[in-house]
Enzyme design. Sequence first.
Site, PDB file in Angstrom:
ATOM      1  N   CYS A 278       0.678  -1.163  -0.150  1.00 39.67           N
ATOM      2  CA  CYS A 278      -0.046   0.409   0.116  1.00 39.67           C
ATOM      3  C   CYS A 278       0.782   1.349  -0.342  1.00 39.67           C
ATOM      4  O   CYS A 278       0.381   2.133  -0.481  1.00 39.67           O
ATOM      5  CB  CYS A 278      -0.831   0.293   1.732  1.00 39.67           C
ATOM      6  SG  CYS A 278      -2.315  -0.578   1.389  1.00 39.67           S
ATOM      7  N   ILE A 279       1.656   1.253   0.699  1.00 41.20           N
ATOM      8  CA  ILE A 279       1.829   2.912   1.432  1.00 41.20           C
ATOM      9  C   ILE A 279       3.398   2.832   0.496  1.00 41.20           C
ATOM     10  O   ILE A 279       3.563   4.407  -1.013  1.00 41.20           O
ATOM     11  CB  ILE A 279       2.556   3.108   2.258  1.00 41.20           C
ATOM     12  CG1 ILE A 279       1.757   2.862   3.689  1.00 41.20           C
ATOM     13  CG2 ILE A 279       3.404   4.408   3.064  1.00 41.20           C
ATOM     14  CD1 ILE A 279       2.412   2.733   4.871  1.00 41.20           C
TER      15      ILE A 279
END
Length: 440
Positions: A278-279
């Site tokens: 994600c990040i």
Amino acid sequence: MDLCKTPALAALQEKIATRQATVGIFGLGYVGLPLALRFSEVGIKVLGFDIDQVKVNAINTGKSYIERIAASTIAHAQAQGFNATSDFGRVSEVDALIICVPTPLNKHREPDLSFIISTVEAALPHMREGQLLSLESTTWPGTTEEILAPRLLSRGLIPGQNCALVFSPEREDPGNPHYGTKDIPKVIGGITPTCLSVGIGLYECAIQTMVPVSSPKAAEMTKLLENIHRSVNIGLVNEMKIVADKMGINIHEVIDAAATKPFGFVPYRPGPGLGGHCIPIDPYYLTWKAREYGVNTRFIELAGEINHYMPQWVVGKVMDALNDYGKPIKGSRILVLGLAYKKNIDDTRESPAVEIMDLLQSKGAEIAYSDPHVPNFPRKRDYHFDLHSESLDPDNIASFDCLVIATDHDEFDYSKLYEFAQLIVDTRGRIALGEKLIRA
């Protein structure tokens, strides 16, 4: 839950309400499998879809391929009717289709929706009226309405009339003992109010708290904001780490001191770079889409640049540390501790440890790794090391010219590492300062 007025969706809502609906989960990875197991846990039949036959075979033989999920949990779900398939012809058997496939970046760091699109297009010929389609994969705002809805319409499936379409972003946190799938509030946005009502009805069977928003776009943006918030703050603290290092200040001491303030400060910890699916990726989905609106997301992109630079910073610290001990990096034996992207899990997606290994090897170092959660180096698209996890007995520790703590698993005996290592570069601040320790 409001009853739908159209016969097809009213029938679907009734099946959901009576727990007679079958849920299809597309993508049985770190998001899809826990969600499938949660629906099974509450007595809802689940059919899992995946193009990876290894995963399909594992599920159907009662085996787990994710460390934190026990084989007994898979077996219990099987008893509730859970099974897996790679045959998209079985899409007609399910009442709800939930897409949990990867959304990576291409080589130009632009969104790659190929997994979403290929999944939808493989499912479409077998879809029928009275089904719900939910997208959970993180993506740019507008994907549900601009990419999924037209494909449904091309088959005569009209969201809000004879089918339902929603976006409900995944919020998994692997390794978090306090928040599992059922405990994390579920954001959801529907193409129409009817779609939203059907989607809430499905998810509230398995998840305790629902958070409805006005549209799929709002739900898509919510997920991006969550991860961009973390990316920007991690970028800030990583930049602070670089400045503090130049000034001879221990950034971890500073963070601990600042965290004593009872308001207005949230402690973020620096590290060797961003990892996970994600990040490191999600911010670029928004920066790409923002350009369509003439917006330059400089703040977000700067944080991404800082975080992307951190593995190179670590390698620079290793080179300097070896040089101080009169050793060149070429030919040095270096052991990277921790292959997973964060501690106490087996997930190596986008792990900065892997990039650090690649950079060190490109400079001539002999690379090895140790990770109690990753016994063998996994298959990866961009990297390949024919390695297995090294033991951490005193003789083996001492045989390496340098240890790099990339992931601070709790299983590591840090006092033993410090006692027997020749040199340690610590990117996580787990070991107290000493003459053979370098913070990075």
